[in-house]
Design a protein around this motif. Structure first.
Motif, short mmCIF file in Angstrom:
data_model
loop_
_atom_site.label_atom_id
_atom_site.label_comp_id
_atom_site.label_asym_id
_atom_site.label_seq_id
_atom_site.Cartn_x
_atom_site.Cartn_y
_atom_site.Cartn_z
N ARG A 327 0.19 1.89 -1.31
CA ARG A 327 0.54 0.85 -2.28
C ARG A 327 0.80 -0.51 -1.63
NH1 ARG A 327 -1.15 2.28 -7.22
NH2 ARG A 327 -0.44 4.36 -7.83
N LEU A 328 0.72 -0.58 -0.32
CA LEU A 328 0.94 -1.85 0.37
C LEU A 328 -0.32 -2.72 0.31
CD1 LEU A 328 2.78 -0.55 3.56
CD2 LEU A 328 3.82 -1.71 1.60
N ARG A 329 -0.13 -4.02 0.13
CA ARG A 329 -1.23 -5.00 0.14
C ARG A 329 -0.89 -6.07 1.17
NH1 ARG A 329 -2.73 -1.16 -1.93
NH2 ARG A 329 -3.59 -0.85 -4.04
N PHE A 330 -1.92 -6.64 1.79
CA PHE A 330 -1.71 -7.58 2.89
C PHE A 330 -2.43 -8.90 2.61
CE2 PHE A 330 -1.26 -3.29 4.37
CZ PHE A 330 -0.17 -3.32 5.22
N PHE A 331 -1.75 -10.00 2.94
CA PHE A 331 -2.28 -11.33 2.66
C PHE A 331 -2.10 -12.23 3.88
CE2 PHE A 331 -0.65 -9.41 -1.22
CZ PHE A 331 -1.71 -9.54 -2.08
N ASP A 332 -3.04 -13.17 4.03
CA ASP A 332 -2.94 -14.15 5.10
C ASP A 332 -1.81 -15.13 4.79
OD1 ASP A 332 -4.35 -15.51 7.53
OD2 ASP A 332 -4.04 -17.11 6.07
N THR A 333 -0.97 -15.40 5.76
CA THR A 333 0.18 -16.26 5.53
C THR A 333 -0.23 -17.68 5.17
OG1 THR A 333 1.47 -14.97 7.12
CG2 THR A 333 2.33 -17.13 6.53
N GLN A 334 -1.28 -18.21 5.81
CA GLN A 334 -1.68 -19.60 5.60
C GLN A 334 -2.46 -19.78 4.31
OE1 GLN A 334 -0.54 -22.03 7.59
NE2 GLN A 334 0.56 -20.39 8.67
N SER A 335 -3.50 -18.98 4.11
CA SER A 335 -4.38 -19.18 2.96
C SER A 335 -3.90 -18.46 1.71
CB SER A 335 -5.80 -18.70 3.29
OG SER A 335 -5.83 -17.29 3.45
N GLY A 336 -3.10 -17.42 1.90
CA GLY A 336 -2.68 -16.59 0.78
C GLY A 336 -3.72 -15.58 0.34
N GLN A 337 -4.89 -15.55 0.99
CA GLN A 337 -5.96 -14.64 0.60
C GLN A 337 -5.69 -13.21 1.08
OE1 GLN A 337 -8.83 -15.61 -1.27
NE2 GLN A 337 -7.50 -17.40 -1.54
N ARG A 338 -6.24 -12.26 0.34
CA ARG A 338 -6.14 -10.85 0.73
C ARG A 338 -6.72 -10.66 2.12
NH1 ARG A 338 -6.57 -5.92 -2.33
NH2 ARG A 338 -6.10 -4.24 -0.84
N SER A 339 -6.07 -9.86 2.97
CA SER A 339 -6.52 -9.67 4.34
C SER A 339 -6.51 -8.19 4.68
CB SER A 339 -5.62 -10.46 5.30
OG SER A 339 -4.31 -9.91 5.33
N GLU A 340 -6.97 -7.90 5.87
CA GLU A 340 -7.01 -6.52 6.35
C GLU A 340 -5.59 -6.02 6.63
OE1 GLU A 340 -9.69 -4.50 6.56
OE2 GLU A 340 -10.70 -6.15 5.54
N PRO A 341 -5.36 -4.71 6.46
CA PRO A 341 -4.03 -4.14 6.73
C PRO A 341 -3.64 -4.30 8.20
CG PRO A 341 -5.37 -2.61 5.46
CD PRO A 341 -6.29 -3.70 5.92
N VAL A 342 -2.34 -4.33 8.43
CA VAL A 342 -1.81 -4.31 9.79
C VAL A 342 -0.91 -3.08 9.93
CG1 VAL A 342 -1.90 -6.80 10.09
CG2 VAL A 342 0.18 -5.75 9.19
N ARG A 343 -0.68 -2.66 11.16
CA ARG A 343 0.15 -1.48 11.40
C ARG A 343 1.60 -1.82 11.17
NH1 ARG A 343 0.54 4.01 11.51
NH2 ARG A 343 2.32 4.61 12.77
N LEU A 344 2.27 -0.98 10.39
CA LEU A 344 3.71 -1.12 10.18
C LEU A 344 4.40 0.07 10.82
CD1 LEU A 344 3.78 -2.16 6.40
CD2 LEU A 344 3.79 -3.64 8.39
N ASP A 345 5.43 -0.17 11.61
CA ASP A 345 6.15 0.93 12.25
C ASP A 345 6.78 1.82 11.20
OD1 ASP A 345 5.53 -0.12 14.69
OD2 ASP A 345 7.41 -1.25 14.88
N GLY A 346 6.62 3.09 11.33
CA GLY A 346 7.22 4.04 10.40
C GLY A 346 6.36 4.34 9.20
N GLY A 347 5.06 3.88 9.18
CA GLY A 347 4.23 4.20 8.02
C GLY A 347 2.89 3.58 8.14
#
Length: 347
Positions: A327-347
């Motif tokens: 259910r996690l979604r990832f976005f670029d901080t600068q543009s706000g556009q949807r981006s590829e997932p990044v690794r989160l510790d613990g999940g």
């Protein structure tokens, strides 16, 4: 085949530097219910009026039925428009209001009354034909405006916030009527609203606009579950999507997916302690407001817990919450556009 299409449409008013419509390309297919959704001033009504021919574009084209209609007057576009104010003639009866566009084109009396009574029956107005608009409720006036549009046999219905003058209860029932009506007649419909519940409930597709541009267009579930950018993510949803900074990205998740950790299967979620600041009870749901510090810096979030989640949660306490990884979604901080997932510790 697209019944309505706009190509690279631009509309500026009074030579303004910021266009009301900014290079919009969008199409509505045969029989489709397309909803233009966005905040006030985003350009959705201007776009609808440009399709109707009530506004002329600064550049770009409007096509209806595969033909370029840019520059043609509204009467030549095979469209019917229903306005927010309904625009009924107060001195005419319901029947006379419905018949009026047919009289204007010289249709024979017997034929125009047959069509008017057919439209009235479809919309449940057959017992109101002798009344004047002042004797009708808001929902009944809205149905008269729809009947008047229907008798013209348009290729396209254009509806500009037709429910905005109704109270909340009547809006819900009128929304059901609008959907049923469109399904029965099968006419391509473009509907403007700022109300996301209307958009989600009515649209086969939703086009989300802001600052004159389409940020995303797609089926309601797609736009809600997989927003194209942070504007769509935070405009849709009540409460809107939570966004948390992490490692140069923004991590997003809907409030209904932030759950007490015991309600998320072990190993399937990213955990975070939530310091509870406020609880709100709304229509069987609990809204839990607080801050988390599990991912990146401390950030305010909200969880929406259904009645089926009976975990004891109190203001001032810290409770372990989790979000399923899917259910996690990832976005670029600068543009706000949807981006590829990044690794989160613990999940």
């Amino acid at each position: 085949m697209a019944v309505v299409e706009v190509r690279d449409l631009v509309k500026r008013f009074d030579g303004g530097r910021v266009p009301a419509i900014d290079r919009v390309s969008l199409a509505a297919a045969a029989g489709e219910y397309l909803v233009l959704l966005g905040p006030s001033g985003c350009g959705k009504t201007t776009l609808l009026r440009t399709i109707a021919g009530l506004e002329q574009p600064t550049s770009g084209d409007v096509l209806i039925g595969g033909h370029v209609v840019t520059g043609l007057p509204p009467r030549a576009r095979q469209i019917a428009m229903v306005f927010q104010s309904y625009a009924l003639y107060p001195h005419k009866t319901v029947l006379a209001n419905i018949v009026f566009p047919l009289r204007a084109v010289g249709m024979a009396r017997e034929e125009r009354e047959r069509k008017a009574r057919w439209a009235a029956e479809l919309l449940g107005l057959e017992l109101l034909l002798d009344r004047k608009p002042r004797q009708l409720s808001g929902g009944e006036r809205q149905r008269v405006a729809l009947a008047r549009a229907l008798v013209r046999d348009p290729q396209v219905f254009l509806l500009d916030e037709p429910l905005s003058n109704l109270d909340a209860k009547l809006r819900a029932s009128a929304r059901d009527e609008l959907k049923r009506f469109q399904q029965e007649v099968g006419t391509t419909t473009i509907y403007v609203t700022h109300d996301q519940a209307e958009a989600m409930g009515l649209g086969d597709r939703i086009a989300v606009l802001n600052a004159g541009q389409v940020h995303q267009a797609g089926p309601p579930v797609e736009v809600y579950d997989d927003p194209a950018d942070t504007f769509v993510a935070t405009f849709l949803g009540s409460p809107p999507m939570n966004l948390i900074p992490h490692d140069g990205k923004l991590v997003g998740f809907r409030p209904e997916h932030l759950l007490p950790v015991e309600n998320v299967p072990a190993g399937e979620g990213v955990t975070m302690p939530l310091a509870v600041e406020r609880l709100e009870y709304l229509s069987g749901d609990r809204h839990v407001y607080g801050t988390v510090s599990r991912i990146g810096e401390r950030t305010r979030v909200v969880a929406r817990l259904p009645a089926t989640v009976d975990t004891a949660i109190a203001t001032g306490e810290t409770h372990e919450f989790a979000v399923p990884g899917a259910r996690l979604r990832f976005f670029d901080t600068q543009s706000g556009q949807r981006s590829e997932p990044v690794r989160l510790d613990g999940g």
